[in-house]
Design an enzyme around this catalytic site. Structure first.
Site, mmCIF file in Angstrom:
data_model
loop_
_atom_site.group_PDB
_atom_site.id
_atom_site.type_symbol
_atom_site.label_atom_id
_atom_site.label_comp_id
_atom_site.label_asym_id
_atom_site.label_seq_id
_atom_site.Cartn_x
_atom_site.Cartn_y
_atom_site.Cartn_z
ATOM 1 N N GLY A 255 23.752 -10.093 28.399
ATOM 2 C CA GLY A 255 24.750 -9.267 27.753
ATOM 3 C C GLY A 255 26.185 -9.489 28.183
ATOM 4 N N ARG A 300 24.915 -15.490 25.350
ATOM 5 C CA ARG A 300 26.273 -15.712 24.846
ATOM 6 C C ARG A 300 27.179 -16.352 25.900
ATOM 7 N NH1 ARG A 300 28.432 -12.468 20.937
ATOM 8 N NH2 ARG A 300 26.812 -10.944 21.365
ATOM 9 N N ARG A 337 28.933 -13.744 12.136
ATOM 10 C CA ARG A 337 29.314 -12.654 13.027
ATOM 11 C C ARG A 337 30.483 -11.809 12.513
ATOM 12 N NH1 ARG A 337 31.171 -13.116 17.488
ATOM 13 N NH2 ARG A 337 30.297 -11.186 18.302
ATOM 14 N N TYR A 341 29.356 -8.118 12.439
ATOM 15 C CA TYR A 341 29.854 -7.263 13.535
ATOM 16 C C TYR A 341 31.370 -7.068 13.484
ATOM 17 C CZ TYR A 341 25.526 -9.297 15.469
ATOM 18 O OH TYR A 341 24.248 -9.755 15.661
ATOM 19 N N CYS A 369 30.484 -16.741 -1.849
ATOM 20 C CA CYS A 369 30.776 -15.751 -2.907
ATOM 21 C C CYS A 369 30.646 -14.333 -2.368
ATOM 22 C CB CYS A 369 29.841 -15.997 -4.091
ATOM 23 S SG CYS A 369 30.042 -17.662 -4.716
HETATM 24 C C1 LIG Z 1 16.036 -9.305 25.949
HETATM 25 C C2 LIG Z 1 17.365 -9.961 25.828
HETATM 26 N N1 LIG Z 1 17.811 -10.682 26.850
HETATM 27 C C3 LIG Z 1 18.986 -11.345 26.780
HETATM 28 C C4 LIG Z 1 19.759 -11.299 25.651
HETATM 29 C C5 LIG Z 1 21.027 -12.093 25.624
HETATM 30 O O1 LIG Z 1 22.119 -11.357 25.384
HETATM 31 P P1 LIG Z 1 23.538 -12.065 25.490
HETATM 32 O O2 LIG Z 1 23.515 -13.239 24.588
HETATM 33 O O3 LIG Z 1 24.483 -11.035 25.064
HETATM 34 O O4 LIG Z 1 23.714 -12.463 26.917
HETATM 35 C C6 LIG Z 1 19.344 -10.534 24.548
HETATM 36 C C7 LIG Z 1 20.182 -10.437 23.344
HETATM 37 O O5 LIG Z 1 19.965 -9.788 22.418
HETATM 38 C C8 LIG Z 1 18.108 -9.848 24.639
HETATM 39 O O6 LIG Z 1 17.645 -9.120 23.621
#
Ligand SMILES: Cc1ncc(COP(=O)(O)O)c(C=O)c1O
Length: 444
Positions: A255, A300, A337, A341, A369
């Site tokens: 995250g 990410r 995205r 989002y 479109c």
């Molecule tokens: C279980 C789990 N771990 C890790 C991640 C990776 O999140 P991020 O790409 O934000 O680091 C996610 C993303 O949805 C997830 O669902």
């Protein structure tokens, strides 16, 4: 092109190999972006290997004071065979969430003992695939557990599992990427946890090795992580007392946020991993608990800023009243995205990185479109027809969430490093688009 304030790649909008050559062109991995487009066509996803590997190294550096850590890469951010190879080289584990992601990992011979199979609604076919390949399974519900226990029995297979819990922790991020709050669709409610563990201890094929939670994505502060670590320490202590069970593994999820625009100030990966792991040490020690093997699971932050999408600008439109549109040869199908989002991005004219004239404000829009197909709402650019447009920090959740909307083929993806560039995902052709079509016999 990283300034000295930047400790890890996720804090920079551009990949670390981004430079500007004397023709005022953006270079990626030491290669002029115009050359990349000439050779591989446009639109084009460009992934910088150096950024990916330095991001992985930054997480490991942050975990270096923790005795037994196994950082994992969340494949959902960006996955293909070459990416699996890079993750293997980095020494990370791998988080997969579907038979397709698991298949990709197995095709690339990724060590199965370092694979964790996640997902809130795994099919029996996927559970069987996980069982037969011997990967660890992150169980998301008591009904999934029942399905797994009966499958393991009928197939005479053993499996190590983690239980995903609902920590009830609210992350300050977009609602669609919040996953740890009380009403989350992901995880087992804490009120059910003891019953679920008791069910596991009634049989011996499925073995519980730890708990997991992922609180959400594009996180910018540490507070919610520290809260979740303390919750885990309490839960691990309770489980030890109630079931005389010491869980050897803990997975605190991913995250960590990245910089998409100059206003974003994400934590460094070193800092995030260090502070979270230090908290595990102190929280578990204060409860006389042995330290579990620790997994963090960034997706990410490992690939986000490593990716750049190169587009050719098409028709420029300046409406009476001052609305200016710069249309490019891609858009929401390769980068969903913004429309999903309301995500913000940073753009540049890749063949004129330092503007020659004061720019105008343009909306960079896609060719699809949909009026919502806007990549950047407002960008001040000195742009002309046919220029190359670079959109930065597109390495995560672009290719992996892309589509064939309007029956357009997905762009190619190239990996660049030290003046080398190779295709790691082929461009889809029109023939590819009809390759799965079948004409019903009665229509022939
Ligand atoms: C279980 C789990 N771990 C890790 C991640 C990776 O999140 P991020 O790409 O934000 O680091 C996610 C993303 O949805 C997830 O669902």
């Amino acid at each position: 092109m990283i300034s000295n304030k930047i400790e890890s790649p996720n804090q920079s909008i551009m990949p670390i190999s981004a430079t500007i050559n004397d023709q005022n062109h953006l270079c990626l991995g030491g290669i002029d972006s115009s050359k990349l487009i000439e050779e591989f066509g446009s639109p084009l996803w460009v992934m910088c290997e150096e950024s990916i590997m330095q991001s992985a190294a930054a997480v490991k550096e942050g975990l270096s004071a923790y005795p037994n850590a196994l950082p994992c890469y969340a494949g959902k951010a960006f996955l293909c065979l070459a990416m699996v190879k890079l993750i293997e080289q980095s020494g990370f584990g791998l988080d997969v969430v579907s038979d397709g992601e698991l298949f990709t990992a197995l095709q690339a011979n990724f060590p199965t003992e370092r694979i964790f199979f996640h997902g809130n609604n795994k099919s029996d076919k996927e559970l069987a695939m996980a069982l037969s390949s011997g990967v660890k399974i992150v169980v998301d519900s008591s009904s999934e557990l029942e399905a797994l226990i009966s499958l393991a029995k009928s197939e005479s297979k053993n499996s190590e599992i983690l239980l995903r819990i609902i920590p009830g922790i609210e992350l300050d991020t977009h609602d669609h990427i919040k996953t740890g709050h009380d009403t989350s669709k992901f995880g087992i409610p804490l009120s059910e946890l003891d019953d679920v563990i008791a069910k596991i201890l009634q049989q011996d094929r499925v073995k519980l090795i730890g708990l997991h939670a992922h609180i959400g994505s594009q996180a910018m502060d540490l507070g919610p992580y520290l809260e979740s670590v303390d919750l885990f320490a309490d839960l691990y202590q309770n489980i030890q007392k109630k079931f005389n069970l010491t869980l050897p593994h803990l997975d605190v999820g991913g995250g960590l946020g990245i910089a998409y625009t100059s206003g974003d100030k994400p934590l460094s990966m070193q800092n995030w991993a260090r502070v979270v792991s230090e908290r595990v040490k102190s929280s578990f020690a204060s409860r006389d608990l042995p330290l579990p093997e620790l997994s963090v699971e960034p997706g990410r932050a490992i690939v986000g800023s490593a990716g750049v999408t190169l587009y050719k600008s098409g028709h420029l439109k300046q409406l009476p009243g001052g609305k200016n549109y710069l249309a490019v040869d891609g858009g929401m199908a390769d980068n969903p995205r913004p429309i999903t989002y309301q995500a913000q991005y940073t753009a540049a004219v890749a063949n004129r990185m330092k503007p020659e004239n004061p720019g105008k404000s343009w909306s960079i829009v896609g060719r699809y479109c949909e009026s919502g197909d806007i990549i950047v709402e407002e960008a001040t650019l000195d742009v002309r027809n046919g220029d190359l447009i670079a959109i930065f920090a597109t390495g995560a959740y672009n290719y992996s969430m892309s589509s064939n909307y309007n029956r357009t083929g997905r762009p190619a993806c190239v990996l660049v490093k030290n003046g080398q560039a190779e295709v790691i995902i082929e461009r889809e052709t029109c023939a590819d688009l009809v390759s799965h079509d079948r004409i019903a016999s009665w229509l022939k």
